[in-house]
Design a protein around this motif. Structure first.
Motif, PDB file in Angstrom:
ATOM      1  N   HIS A   1     -19.834  -1.274 -22.729  1.00 28.77           N
ATOM      2  CA  HIS A   1     -19.427  -0.198 -23.253  1.00 28.77           C
ATOM      3  C   HIS A   1     -20.727   0.661 -23.157  1.00 28.77           C
ATOM      4  O   HIS A   1     -21.753   0.398 -23.511  1.00 28.77           O
ATOM      5  CB  HIS A   1     -19.550  -0.459 -24.986  1.00 28.77           C
ATOM      6  CG  HIS A   1     -18.372  -1.395 -25.343  1.00 28.77           C
ATOM      7  ND1 HIS A   1     -17.042  -1.145 -25.366  1.00 28.77           N
ATOM      8  CD2 HIS A   1     -18.411  -2.790 -25.387  1.00 28.77           C
ATOM      9  CE1 HIS A   1     -16.270  -2.162 -25.941  1.00 28.77           C
ATOM     10  NE2 HIS A   1     -17.279  -3.191 -25.798  1.00 28.77           N
ATOM     11  N   GLN A   2     -20.383   2.085 -22.660  1.00 28.62           N
ATOM     12  CA  GLN A   2     -21.476   3.020 -22.389  1.00 28.62           C
ATOM     13  C   GLN A   2     -21.183   4.258 -23.439  1.00 28.62           C
ATOM     14  O   GLN A   2     -20.347   4.845 -23.233  1.00 28.62           O
ATOM     15  CB  GLN A   2     -21.640   3.298 -20.905  1.00 28.62           C
ATOM     16  CG  GLN A   2     -22.629   4.169 -20.604  1.00 28.62           C
ATOM     17  CD  GLN A   2     -24.072   3.796 -20.430  1.00 28.62           C
ATOM     18  OE1 GLN A   2     -24.157   2.617 -19.975  1.00 28.62           O
ATOM     19  NE2 GLN A   2     -25.120   4.382 -21.010  1.00 28.62           N
TER      20      GLN A   2
ATOM     21  N   TYR B   1     -12.330   3.054 -17.906  1.00 34.39           N
ATOM     22  CA  TYR B   1     -11.838   4.257 -18.850  1.00 34.39           C
ATOM     23  C   TYR B   1     -12.883   5.228 -19.276  1.00 34.39           C
ATOM     24  O   TYR B   1     -14.063   4.735 -19.757  1.00 34.39           O
ATOM     25  CB  TYR B   1     -11.150   3.617 -20.009  1.00 34.39           C
ATOM     26  CG  TYR B   1     -10.056   2.350 -19.515  1.00 34.39           C
ATOM     27  CD1 TYR B   1      -9.186   2.642 -18.719  1.00 34.39           C
ATOM     28  CD2 TYR B   1     -10.524   1.158 -19.854  1.00 34.39           C
ATOM     29  CE1 TYR B   1      -7.906   1.572 -18.542  1.00 34.39           C
ATOM     30  CE2 TYR B   1      -9.667   0.161 -19.680  1.00 34.39           C
ATOM     31  CZ  TYR B   1      -8.527   0.374 -18.830  1.00 34.39           C
ATOM     32  OH  TYR B   1      -7.442  -0.534 -18.416  1.00 34.39           O
ATOM     33  N   PHE B   2     -12.620   6.478 -19.334  1.00 30.92           N
ATOM     34  CA  PHE B   2     -13.492   7.541 -19.750  1.00 30.92           C
ATOM     35  C   PHE B   2     -12.935   8.216 -20.600  1.00 30.92           C
ATOM     36  O   PHE B   2     -11.791   8.842 -20.519  1.00 30.92           O
ATOM     37  CB  PHE B   2     -13.809   8.227 -18.359  1.00 30.92           C
ATOM     38  CG  PHE B   2     -14.526   7.671 -17.250  1.00 30.92           C
ATOM     39  CD1 PHE B   2     -15.938   7.340 -17.259  1.00 30.92           C
ATOM     40  CD2 PHE B   2     -13.749   6.738 -16.623  1.00 30.92           C
ATOM     41  CE1 PHE B   2     -16.472   6.544 -16.283  1.00 30.92           C
ATOM     42  CE2 PHE B   2     -14.070   6.066 -15.448  1.00 30.92           C
ATOM     43  CZ  PHE B   2     -15.862   6.053 -15.194  1.00 30.92           C
TER      44      PHE B   2
ATOM     45  N   TRP C   1      -9.535   7.604 -15.691  1.00 34.48           N
ATOM     46  CA  TRP C   1      -9.073   6.235 -15.299  1.00 34.48           C
ATOM     47  C   TRP C   1      -9.426   5.556 -13.868  1.00 34.48           C
ATOM     48  O   TRP C   1      -8.782   6.147 -13.086  1.00 34.48           O
ATOM     49  CB  TRP C   1      -7.606   5.776 -15.783  1.00 34.48           C
ATOM     50  CG  TRP C   1      -7.102   4.419 -15.425  1.00 34.48           C
ATOM     51  CD1 TRP C   1      -7.989   3.382 -15.497  1.00 34.48           C
ATOM     52  CD2 TRP C   1      -5.959   4.015 -15.557  1.00 34.48           C
ATOM     53  NE1 TRP C   1      -7.105   2.223 -15.339  1.00 34.48           N
ATOM     54  CE2 TRP C   1      -5.947   2.534 -15.217  1.00 34.48           C
ATOM     55  CE3 TRP C   1      -4.528   4.496 -15.571  1.00 34.48           C
ATOM     56  CZ2 TRP C   1      -4.692   1.777 -15.023  1.00 34.48           C
ATOM     57  CZ3 TRP C   1      -3.352   3.815 -15.421  1.00 34.48           C
ATOM     58  CH2 TRP C   1      -3.455   2.547 -15.122  1.00 34.48           C
ATOM     59  N   ASN C   2     -10.176   4.766 -13.636  1.00 32.53           N
ATOM     60  CA  ASN C   2     -10.836   4.410 -12.639  1.00 32.53           C
ATOM     61  C   ASN C   2      -9.743   3.160 -12.191  1.00 32.53           C
ATOM     62  O   ASN C   2     -10.187   1.964 -12.631  1.00 32.53           O
ATOM     63  CB  ASN C   2     -12.176   3.835 -12.419  1.00 32.53           C
ATOM     64  CG  ASN C   2     -13.030   5.074 -12.047  1.00 32.53           C
ATOM     65  OD1 ASN C   2     -12.763   5.860 -11.581  1.00 32.53           O
ATOM     66  ND2 ASN C   2     -14.268   4.879 -12.558  1.00 32.53           N
TER      67      ASN C   2
ATOM     68  N   LEU D   1      -7.622   8.581 -11.803  1.00 38.74           N
ATOM     69  CA  LEU D   1      -6.701   9.477 -12.308  1.00 38.74           C
ATOM     70  C   LEU D   1      -7.492  10.351 -13.534  1.00 38.74           C
ATOM     71  O   LEU D   1      -8.303   9.608 -14.312  1.00 38.74           O
ATOM     72  CB  LEU D   1      -5.574   8.780 -13.015  1.00 38.74           C
ATOM     73  CG  LEU D   1      -4.672   8.225 -11.868  1.00 38.74           C
ATOM     74  CD1 LEU D   1      -3.455   7.316 -12.523  1.00 38.74           C
ATOM     75  CD2 LEU D   1      -4.148   9.121 -10.738  1.00 38.74           C
ATOM     76  N   ARG D   2      -7.407  11.374 -13.543  1.00 40.67           N
ATOM     77  CA  ARG D   2      -8.023  12.409 -14.836  1.00 40.67           C
ATOM     78  C   ARG D   2      -7.155  13.386 -15.345  1.00 40.67           C
ATOM     79  O   ARG D   2      -6.420  13.969 -14.744  1.00 40.67           O
ATOM     80  CB  ARG D   2      -9.445  12.819 -14.070  1.00 40.67           C
ATOM     81  CG  ARG D   2      -9.284  13.518 -12.738  1.00 40.67           C
ATOM     82  CD  ARG D   2     -10.540  13.857 -12.304  1.00 40.67           C
ATOM     83  NE  ARG D   2     -10.472  14.415 -11.016  1.00 40.67           N
ATOM     84  CZ  ARG D   2     -10.051  15.604 -10.379  1.00 40.67           C
ATOM     85  NH1 ARG D   2      -9.451  16.375 -11.616  1.00 40.67           N
ATOM     86  NH2 ARG D   2      -9.730  15.816  -9.122  1.00 40.67           N
ATOM     87  N   GLY D   3      -7.514  13.751 -16.465  1.00 41.96           N
ATOM     88  CA  GLY D   3      -6.818  14.964 -17.132  1.00 41.96           C
ATOM     89  C   GLY D   3      -7.734  15.567 -18.119  1.00 41.96           C
ATOM     90  O   GLY D   3      -8.530  14.847 -18.789  1.00 41.96           O
TER      91      GLY D   3
END
Length: 276
Positions: free
Chosen positions: A25-26, A94-95, A124-125, A143-145
């Motif tokens: 967790h970061q 996950y970001f 999402w990596n 993938l990103r949004g």
């Protein structure tokens, strides 16, 4: 012959905090305050009668341009902003991030100096997932949004103020006459752009081929534009929030590395396709 003078200053104060919890967790949070001022003036005189093109120092001119006069302009504005942002990263897979800011500018009406802006994003990596770990072709697949609002200060410095010009070539009993150049608008506010973006980043073949794709929709509300007024009013225009604008399109980028050396020497070819 031109003379430019300017004075700019900018200052910022920021605080940030990050922490890693149990290796997966970061967390990052930050805040910032910034100020900016720009005061610039430009003066231009035209001269003529130089002996030749090599002798172009102003003192070599025969005279100022016939029937000419000095010209120039100046602008002066200030901005101030406050921003806070937060980011969470789980296991580099996950970001989630978010931003909120409040900006103020002297370019807008006295009643609408400040406006809020915000943004949120997800990432999402996929290449960090277990089913991708041994993939020898795809080295990176993200993938990103995102969705958020933004503003702009690329407008006339005094667009919200009533401005006057002077009749310098005519006098009445040594008095100068003045005329209205533009009507002020104390309720002129920031135009806001609501942006949607989805995209992906891909690295292939030991990162010798990198690809990036984006699809976006941008809706501009409260569009800042000039409104023409009837000639009988004696004023040419005023500035108001009168319109909407939509931009949508896609962007494709690709880079191929023809050579990669351990010393850092690389040779690559890039290309892009964009449609708006």
């Amino acid at each position: 012959i031109g003379l430019n003078r300017g004075m700019k200053y900018e200052g910022a104060l920021n605080l940030s905090y990050s922490k890693k919890i149990k290796e997966k967790h970061q967390i990052f949070v930050g805040t910032e305050a910034n100020i900016f001022q720009d005061n610039t003036s430009q003066l231009t005189n035209a001269a003529e009668g130089f002996p030749n093109s090599d002798l172009d120092f102003p003192s070599m001119a025969l005279q100022y341009m016939k029937d000419g006069k000095p010209s120039g302009n100046e602008y002066y504005y200030r901005t101030v902003g406050f921003v806070g942002n937060a980011n969470y990263n789980y296991d580099n897979r996950y970001f989630v991030d978010g931003t909120f800011r409040m900006d103020g500018s002297s370019q807008f009406g006295a009643n609408k100096r400040f406006a809020p802006f915000w943004s949120a994003g997800l990432g999402w990596n996929l290449h960090e997932e277990k089913f991708f770990k041994k993939n020898e072709i795809v080295n990176r697949l993200k993938l990103r949004g995102s969705v958020g609002t933004s503003g702009s200060t690329k407008f006339n410095t005094y667009q919200a103020l009533t401005t006057y010009g002077y009749y310098t070539s005519d006098r009445y009993y040594n008095w100068l006459g003045a005329y209205v150049m533009g009507l002020g608008n104390p309720d002129l506010k920031w135009q806001q752009v609501l942006k949607y973006n989805i995209g992906t980043d891909v690295d292939l073949f030991d990162r010798y081929l990198t690809l990036q794709a984006n699809y976006y929709i941008e809706n501009t509300n409260d569009l800042v534009s000039s409104v023409n007024t009837p000639a009988s009013s004696g004023v040419g225009y005023y500035t108001a929030n009168i319109g909407k604008l939509r931009n949508k399109g896609f962007e494709l980028y690709a880079t191929v590395y023809l050579m990669k050396k351990p010393t850092g020497l690389t040779w690559s070819v890039s290309g892009s396709v964009l449609h708006n």
